[in-house]
Design an enzyme around this catalytic site. Structure first.
Site, short mmCIF file in Angstrom:
data_model
loop_
_atom_site.label_atom_id
_atom_site.label_comp_id
_atom_site.label_asym_id
_atom_site.label_seq_id
_atom_site.Cartn_x
_atom_site.Cartn_y
_atom_site.Cartn_z
N ASN A 12 -5.17 7.29 7.31
CA ASN A 12 -6.16 7.51 6.26
C ASN A 12 -7.12 6.30 6.22
OD1 ASN A 12 -7.41 7.28 3.65
ND2 ASN A 12 -6.01 8.85 2.91
N ASP A 14 -9.81 5.91 4.14
CA ASP A 14 -10.59 5.82 2.90
C ASP A 14 -10.94 4.39 2.52
OD1 ASP A 14 -10.23 8.53 2.65
OD2 ASP A 14 -8.79 8.42 1.00
N HIS A 15 -9.95 3.49 2.71
CA HIS A 15 -10.17 2.15 2.15
C HIS A 15 -10.99 1.23 3.03
CE1 HIS A 15 -8.21 3.47 -1.32
NE2 HIS A 15 -7.17 3.88 -0.63
N ARG A 23 -19.66 -3.69 -1.61
CA ARG A 23 -20.88 -4.49 -1.49
C ARG A 23 -22.11 -3.65 -1.21
NH1 ARG A 23 -20.19 -10.04 -0.20
NH2 ARG A 23 -22.40 -10.01 0.27
N HIS A 48 -10.40 11.37 2.36
CA HIS A 48 -10.47 12.06 1.07
C HIS A 48 -11.89 11.90 0.51
CE1 HIS A 48 -8.64 12.34 -3.28
NE2 HIS A 48 -9.58 13.25 -3.06
N ARG A 50 -13.76 12.18 -2.40
CA ARG A 50 -13.53 12.35 -3.84
C ARG A 50 -14.79 12.88 -4.50
NH1 ARG A 50 -8.78 9.56 -6.02
NH2 ARG A 50 -9.67 10.11 -8.03
N ARG A 54 -16.23 7.68 -4.43
CA ARG A 54 -16.01 6.24 -4.60
C ARG A 54 -15.69 5.54 -3.28
NH1 ARG A 54 -10.24 6.13 -7.70
NH2 ARG A 54 -11.41 7.36 -9.19
N HIS A 55 -15.17 6.28 -2.29
CA HIS A 55 -14.99 5.64 -0.99
C HIS A 55 -15.69 6.46 0.10
CE1 HIS A 55 -11.38 8.12 -1.27
NE2 HIS A 55 -10.72 7.25 -2.00
N GLU A 75 -9.08 15.73 2.93
CA GLU A 75 -8.45 15.83 1.60
C GLU A 75 -9.52 16.09 0.56
OE1 GLU A 75 -6.23 12.49 0.32
OE2 GLU A 75 -4.97 12.51 2.09
N THR A 105 -5.69 6.05 -7.78
CA THR A 105 -5.39 6.79 -6.56
C THR A 105 -4.76 8.11 -6.98
OG1 THR A 105 -4.20 6.72 -4.45
CG2 THR A 105 -3.13 5.63 -6.29
N THR A 106 -4.42 8.96 -6.01
CA THR A 106 -3.86 10.27 -6.36
C THR A 106 -2.46 10.06 -6.93
OG1 THR A 106 -5.07 11.02 -4.42
CG2 THR A 106 -3.61 12.60 -5.47
N GLU A 156 2.44 18.64 1.72
CA GLU A 156 2.62 17.21 1.90
C GLU A 156 3.35 16.68 0.67
OE1 GLU A 156 -0.54 14.93 3.59
OE2 GLU A 156 0.09 13.10 2.55
N HIS A 199 1.79 8.76 0.94
CA HIS A 199 1.32 8.02 -0.23
C HIS A 199 2.16 6.77 -0.47
CE1 HIS A 199 -0.68 6.94 -3.92
NE2 HIS A 199 -1.61 7.79 -3.56
N GLY A 200 1.50 5.63 -0.33
CA GLY A 200 2.13 4.35 -0.64
C GLY A 200 3.08 3.84 0.44
N GLY A 221 -2.47 5.14 4.69
CA GLY A 221 -3.78 4.51 4.67
C GLY A 221 -3.81 3.11 4.08
N HIS A 222 -3.63 3.01 2.78
CA HIS A 222 -3.90 1.76 2.06
C HIS A 222 -3.18 0.56 2.67
CE1 HIS A 222 -3.60 -1.00 -1.48
NE2 HIS A 222 -4.89 -0.72 -1.50
N1 PXP Z 1 -1.62 11.66 1.55
C1 PXP Z 1 -2.40 12.06 0.53
C2 PXP Z 1 -2.42 13.52 0.20
C3 PXP Z 1 -3.19 11.16 -0.19
O1 PXP Z 1 -3.96 11.58 -1.20
C4 PXP Z 1 -3.19 9.80 0.21
C5 PXP Z 1 -4.06 8.82 -0.49
O2 PXP Z 1 -5.39 9.21 -0.44
C6 PXP Z 1 -2.38 9.43 1.29
C7 PXP Z 1 -1.59 10.37 1.93
C8 PXP Z 1 -2.33 8.04 1.81
O3 PXP Z 1 -1.81 7.19 0.83
P1 PXP Z 1 -1.87 5.64 1.05
O4 PXP Z 1 -3.31 5.27 1.15
O5 PXP Z 1 -1.22 5.10 -0.19
O6 PXP Z 1 -1.11 5.32 2.30
#
Ligand code: PXP
Length: 249
Positions: A12, A14-15, A23, A48, A50, A54-55, A75, A105-106, A156, A199-200, A221-222
């Site tokens: 992912n 996004d970040h 910036r 994702h 959104r 935002r990202h 997403e 976050t979600t 998921e 996630h996480g 991702g994060h």
């Molecule tokens: N899966 C889904 C459905 C998510 O919404 C996210 C966060 O956008 C992730 C995975 C990835 O989560 P993380 O960025 O915490 O690794």
């Protein structure tokens, strides 16, 4: 019979866009990150879009669709605006997530059971357009059954609660969360659903989830984008890949 084949890694990005947007600059470029992820062994890219942008932006999605040779997991919230964007791009997969503007976050899984009728109608055109439809949900039997009934091909499982319990050192909660994830991945698989999780996830938490034989894909991702500051993105992803393979072996 559980799946237990090679686990796919969806990165992912996004970040990367979060840092860029902080910036208002043109860098770092999420598409460059996606190319590096691809070279480092990612099986797919997750982004994702959104509602508040935002990202990831609409232009990022255009760029990813053009640049990627691996599948895009798009997403999005279950809104008509997002549905139109998905139908225009027809990505490999669409993952429906809950979205609240004020959240960082979600935070939780989608409430499918209470919105079954609306969601069934919402995902039908996406399926007809050839997208694999995934629903991001908690490890909750009722929600999994509802996701199955509405015609989703994939679920998921939200691993955020497990990862938070791990980070807080709450052993009892960590064990409960892990047990629920393990049982519900087996249950979803028994219904014929393809099981993903995410996630996480970090290097410390990926192992037990990667070991579930029914899980086919992790989306991360994060942590990876943060770890890239220290190791570089390619090596950060390669290490995650190694840990996933080790857990599966
Ligand atoms: N899966 C889904 C459905 C998510 O919404 C996210 C966060 O956008 C992730 C995975 C990835 O989560 P993380 O960025 O915490 O690794």
């Amino acid at each position: 019979m559980p799946f237990a084949g090679r686990l796919r890694l969806g990165v992912n990005i996004d970040h990367v866009a979060t840092v860029r947007n902080a910036r208002g600059s043109a860098y770092p470029d999420p598409i460059r990150a996606a190319r590096i992820a691809e070279a480092a062994g990612a099986d797919g890219i997750t982004a994702h879009l959104r509602e508040d942008r935002r990202h990831i932006t609409d232009a990022d999605i255009d760029g990813l669709m053009e640049a990627l040779t691996i599948p895009l997991n798009f997403e999005m919230a279950a809104t008509s605006e997002m549905q139109a964007i998905a139908l225009r791009h027809r990505p490999h997969a669409v993952c429906i997530v809950p979205e609240k503007r004020e959240e960082r976050t979600t935070e939780g899984g989608l409430e499918v059971a209470r919105e079954e009728n609306r969601l069934a109608h919402f995902i039908a055109p996406l399926r007809e357009a050839g997208c694999r439809v995934s629903i991001f949900i908690a490890a909750d039997r009722r929600q999994i059954e509802a996701a199955h009934r509405i015609g989703a091909q994939v679920i998921e499982l939200h691993t955020g609660g497990f990862c938070d319990a791990h980070a807080e050192g709450d052993e009892a909660l960590r064990a409960r969360e892990l047990k629920a994830l393990r049982e519900m991945s087996a249950f979803a698989h028994s219904l014929g659903l393809e099981v993903h999780a995410g996630h996480g996830l970090t290097y410390d938490t990926v192992g037990p989830i990667a070991a579930f034989p029914e899980v086919m894909e992790l989306n991360i991702g994060h942590f990876l984008i943060g770890e890239a500051i220290f190791r570089g993105l390619g090596p950060a992803i390669a290490e995650m890949r190694r840990l996933m393979d080790a857990a599966r072996a």
